[in-house]
Design a protein around this motif. Sequence first.
Motif, PDB file in Angstrom:
ATOM      1  N   TRP A   1      17.721  12.617  22.474  1.00  0.00           N
ATOM      2  CA  TRP A   1      17.088  13.830  21.927  1.00  0.00           C
ATOM      3  C   TRP A   1      15.979  14.372  22.813  1.00  0.00           C
ATOM      4  CZ3 TRP A   1      11.935  13.571  21.140  1.00  0.00           C
ATOM      5  CH2 TRP A   1      11.370  12.307  20.947  1.00  0.00           C
ATOM      6  N   LEU A   2      15.253  13.495  23.517  1.00  0.00           N
ATOM      7  CA  LEU A   2      14.114  13.975  24.304  1.00  0.00           C
ATOM      8  C   LEU A   2      14.564  14.772  25.530  1.00  0.00           C
ATOM      9  CD1 LEU A   2      11.052  14.057  24.884  1.00  0.00           C
ATOM     10  CD2 LEU A   2      11.273  11.814  25.970  1.00  0.00           C
TER      11      LEU A   2
ATOM     12  N   ARG B   1      16.246  20.886  15.238  1.00  0.00           N
ATOM     13  CA  ARG B   1      15.039  21.334  15.922  1.00  0.00           C
ATOM     14  C   ARG B   1      15.023  22.857  16.060  1.00  0.00           C
ATOM     15  NH1 ARG B   1      13.768  19.266  21.835  1.00  0.00           N
ATOM     16  NH2 ARG B   1      15.523  20.634  22.201  1.00  0.00           N
TER      17      ARG B   1
ATOM     18  N   VAL C   1       6.683  17.917  10.564  1.00  0.00           N
ATOM     19  CA  VAL C   1       7.737  17.463  11.481  1.00  0.00           C
ATOM     20  C   VAL C   1       7.208  16.349  12.386  1.00  0.00           C
ATOM     21  CG1 VAL C   1       9.170  18.139  13.453  1.00  0.00           C
ATOM     22  CG2 VAL C   1       9.054  19.603  11.427  1.00  0.00           C
ATOM     23  N   ASN C   2       5.974  16.493  12.875  1.00  0.00           N
ATOM     24  CA  ASN C   2       5.429  15.480  13.777  1.00  0.00           C
ATOM     25  C   ASN C   2       5.042  14.189  13.075  1.00  0.00           C
ATOM     26  OD1 ASN C   2       5.096  16.401  16.759  1.00  0.00           O
ATOM     27  ND2 ASN C   2       4.707  18.225  15.548  1.00  0.00           N
TER      28      ASN C   2
ATOM     29  N   PRO D   1      11.033  11.864  15.529  1.00  0.00           N
ATOM     30  CA  PRO D   1      11.715  13.105  15.938  1.00  0.00           C
ATOM     31  C   PRO D   1      13.185  13.177  15.522  1.00  0.00           C
ATOM     32  CG  PRO D   1      10.313  12.327  17.715  1.00  0.00           C
ATOM     33  CD  PRO D   1      10.256  11.274  16.638  1.00  0.00           C
TER      34      PRO D   1
ATOM     35  N   LEU E   1      14.819  15.148  12.657  1.00  0.00           N
ATOM     36  CA  LEU E   1      15.162  16.568  12.709  1.00  0.00           C
ATOM     37  C   LEU E   1      16.660  16.790  12.535  1.00  0.00           C
ATOM     38  CD1 LEU E   1      12.808  17.795  15.574  1.00  0.00           C
ATOM     39  CD2 LEU E   1      12.831  18.660  13.239  1.00  0.00           C
TER      40      LEU E   1
ATOM     41  N   TRP F   1       4.814  19.626  21.943  1.00  0.00           N
ATOM     42  CA  TRP F   1       5.937  19.362  22.843  1.00  0.00           C
ATOM     43  C   TRP F   1       7.263  19.236  22.114  1.00  0.00           C
ATOM     44  CZ3 TRP F   1       8.641  15.006  21.851  1.00  0.00           C
ATOM     45  CH2 TRP F   1       7.997  13.977  21.159  1.00  0.00           C
ATOM     46  N   LEU F   2       7.249  18.714  20.880  1.00  0.00           N
ATOM     47  CA  LEU F   2       8.523  18.492  20.194  1.00  0.00           C
ATOM     48  C   LEU F   2       9.184  19.800  19.776  1.00  0.00           C
ATOM     49  CD1 LEU F   2      10.614  16.586  18.918  1.00  0.00           C
ATOM     50  CD2 LEU F   2       9.120  16.411  16.913  1.00  0.00           C
ATOM     51  N   LEU F   3       8.370  20.781  19.386  1.00  0.00           N
ATOM     52  CA  LEU F   3       8.912  21.997  18.782  1.00  0.00           C
ATOM     53  C   LEU F   3       8.748  23.250  19.628  1.00  0.00           C
ATOM     54  CD1 LEU F   3       7.634  21.292  15.175  1.00  0.00           C
ATOM     55  CD2 LEU F   3       9.999  21.167  15.971  1.00  0.00           C
TER      56      LEU F   3
ATOM     57  N   ARG G   1       9.757  17.977  31.719  1.00  0.00           N
ATOM     58  CA  ARG G   1      11.028  17.630  31.076  1.00  0.00           C
ATOM     59  C   ARG G   1      12.194  18.313  31.782  1.00  0.00           C
ATOM     60  NH1 ARG G   1      12.018  19.007  24.916  1.00  0.00           N
ATOM     61  NH2 ARG G   1      12.011  21.070  25.844  1.00  0.00           N
TER      62      ARG G   1
ATOM     63  N   ASN H   1      12.100   7.342  28.320  1.00  0.00           N
ATOM     64  CA  ASN H   1      11.952   7.022  26.898  1.00  0.00           C
ATOM     65  C   ASN H   1      11.030   5.828  26.651  1.00  0.00           C
ATOM     66  OD1 ASN H   1      13.692   8.751  24.925  1.00  0.00           O
ATOM     67  ND2 ASN H   1      14.935   8.531  26.773  1.00  0.00           N
TER      68      ASN H   1
ATOM     69  N   LEU I   1       5.650  13.236  30.267  1.00  0.00           N
ATOM     70  CA  LEU I   1       6.514  14.083  31.091  1.00  0.00           C
ATOM     71  C   LEU I   1       5.710  15.192  31.775  1.00  0.00           C
ATOM     72  CD1 LEU I   1       9.670  14.372  28.815  1.00  0.00           C
ATOM     73  CD2 LEU I   1       9.631  13.483  31.155  1.00  0.00           C
TER      74      LEU I   1
END
Lengths: 330, 330
Positions: free
Chosen positions: A152-153, A165, A215-216, A220, A223, B152-154, B165, B216, B223
């Motif tokens: 996912w990352l 997401r 969400v955080n 992750p 999602l 960063w996630l969203l 990334r 990871n 990143l």
Amino acid sequence: MRASNGHEDLVLGGDIGGTSTRILVVDSRGEPCGRGTAAGGNPTTHPGSAAVALAEALGKALAAVDGSAVRAAVIGLAGGGALRAADVRDRLAQAWRQSGVRVDPVYVSDLDVAFAAGTPEPDGTVLIAGTGAAAGAVQDHRVLRTAGGHGWLLGDEGSGFWLGREAVRATLRTLDLDQPLGPLAAAVLQSLGAPSTATGGDEATRMRRWLVQAVNAQPPIHLAGLAPLVSESCERDPVAAGIVSRAARLLVDTLAQVRDPAETSPLVLAGSVASAGSPVGDSLRDLVARRFSGPVLAARDGVGGAAWLAMASTDPAAATASVRERLVRG
Amino acid sequence: MRASNGHEDLVLGGDIGGTSTRILVVDSRGEPCGRGTAAGGNPTTHPGSAAVALAEALGKALAAVDGSAVRAAVIGLAGGGALRAADVRDRLAQAWRQSGVRVDPVYVSDLDVAFAAGTPEPDGTVLIAGTGAAAGAVQDHRVLRTAGGHGWLLGDEGSGFWLGREAVRATLRTLDLDQPLGPLAAAVLQSLGAPSTATGGDEATRMRRWLVQAVNAQPPIHLAGLAPLVSESCERDPVAAGIVSRAARLLVDTLAQVRDPAETSPLVLAGSVASAGSPVGDSLRDLVARRFSGPVLAARDGVGGAAWLAMASTDPAAATASVRERLVRG
């Protein structure tokens, strides 16, 4: 399904996925004689979980059959690269030893298993789109080259994680622009337990902060649980429809990295996101038909495919197309 | 900078960012009389770190001046929404009480502080592109509406995290396609400590698995540390140049959510990724000049902007443009 007499040669197939872990034991004619299911295990992120799930599923599958009669075992593992990590290898090996099966398992990628669950042909292409997304070029029943599947990352575009997401990102954009919530945005906020779905000015700002924090506060990968909201709202929400189209295009781009447009071997689609009848699955099939040649097949029961590969490894003549057909029927 | 006699009115500005935490105390004429710097603190992900950093920077800044003489304090906080979390609020309040300053601080967004560090004008637009990325529409020195900055996630497209990334994703794609490594891919693998940068067939597969696991194994935000590799290689690597172009376009898209093309108020650019002379910063300036009106200014020292906002809150007449100019010179 019937109990083995303990003298007959058996083979074992397995499928360790993020959602479930399944084991199927079959006799030399391909008749099922033991099944076990356990929770999913992701060896990349939780080295312990895959081993615990494997032990439980093996225990159930071998409850009524003699593990020492198993002559070959093939296990499909999502994120096949995880086996390079010594701790994952060691834990899976321990679970395996305790099962009573004396032969070592052959670990293959979940792509190998999905391809066998879609076609008896030795060569072709396979795409899995579930929580993650990956494609592979298959030759002689083994994946030779892959694209995507980086987790996912770093990737998995068009996967369930990606859909979930994008659903949140679209909701945040609506709130940023202080626009009225569409069906998808409202469903996202409701699904995550938002205190209200009122918007406008300060409310939009509060809601946006709440959403980012909600969400955080979760891992992750959770999602991915929002992906169904995109499918459910795409007929009445152009934002959701746009996400579906982009997912299908990204999945086809992943396929294009491993398949030539002129290739006529089978193309197998696997995973919940790619399933026929789902919005992404249908959109994907349209694009695939325009961009590639060869028959498009749906993968069926993965653990049946793994058992069939195990049969083929000991007695290729017994592993016929009709035996495979019966095993993957599930 | 000189010590206060303890009777004079002082004001305090602060800037709590992901990279550093800075405090500046100035007297009623805007002359600096105390400075403190500490590590960065991200209140969203590490509620404790921001409070520890704030306490340390306050202690240094107030070492030679009387905290009780501080009449106003304005603190810019990256991810201003974090203050809605009770634990963050409580920890920052505790650090504040222990500093000896008797007035309560006014926490504002890092966007407010960056705008003040770019212009004395009350209205305009600001874009920050550092580890994260966000834009805000400013009115009367306060951000009224924002876009991006969701973490960063969203989101945070075009940010340092995003650049890092994308650098890894491009490297994985090169390995997936079994193509020779370009300068960026080689730099990414070397920077992360890859055992080798040999590629081709099985080596590419091994390297890809290694890379996914190496990334990871670290917190995702690390990143952002790879972002400079994109800038460094973009003149000789079309892959890196493509990432730079996309970053600039995404940052302009974020700006476009909060700024009308015809708007003629100042547009302030802040953050390392947006800095003039950097590839993304220069590309961004080209796009901004084509798409928007009004003067484009670079934010200077954020903590100076915060101190100036604190002055303006107690004595607007003293907070002149020339005082601001001196304070943001750093």
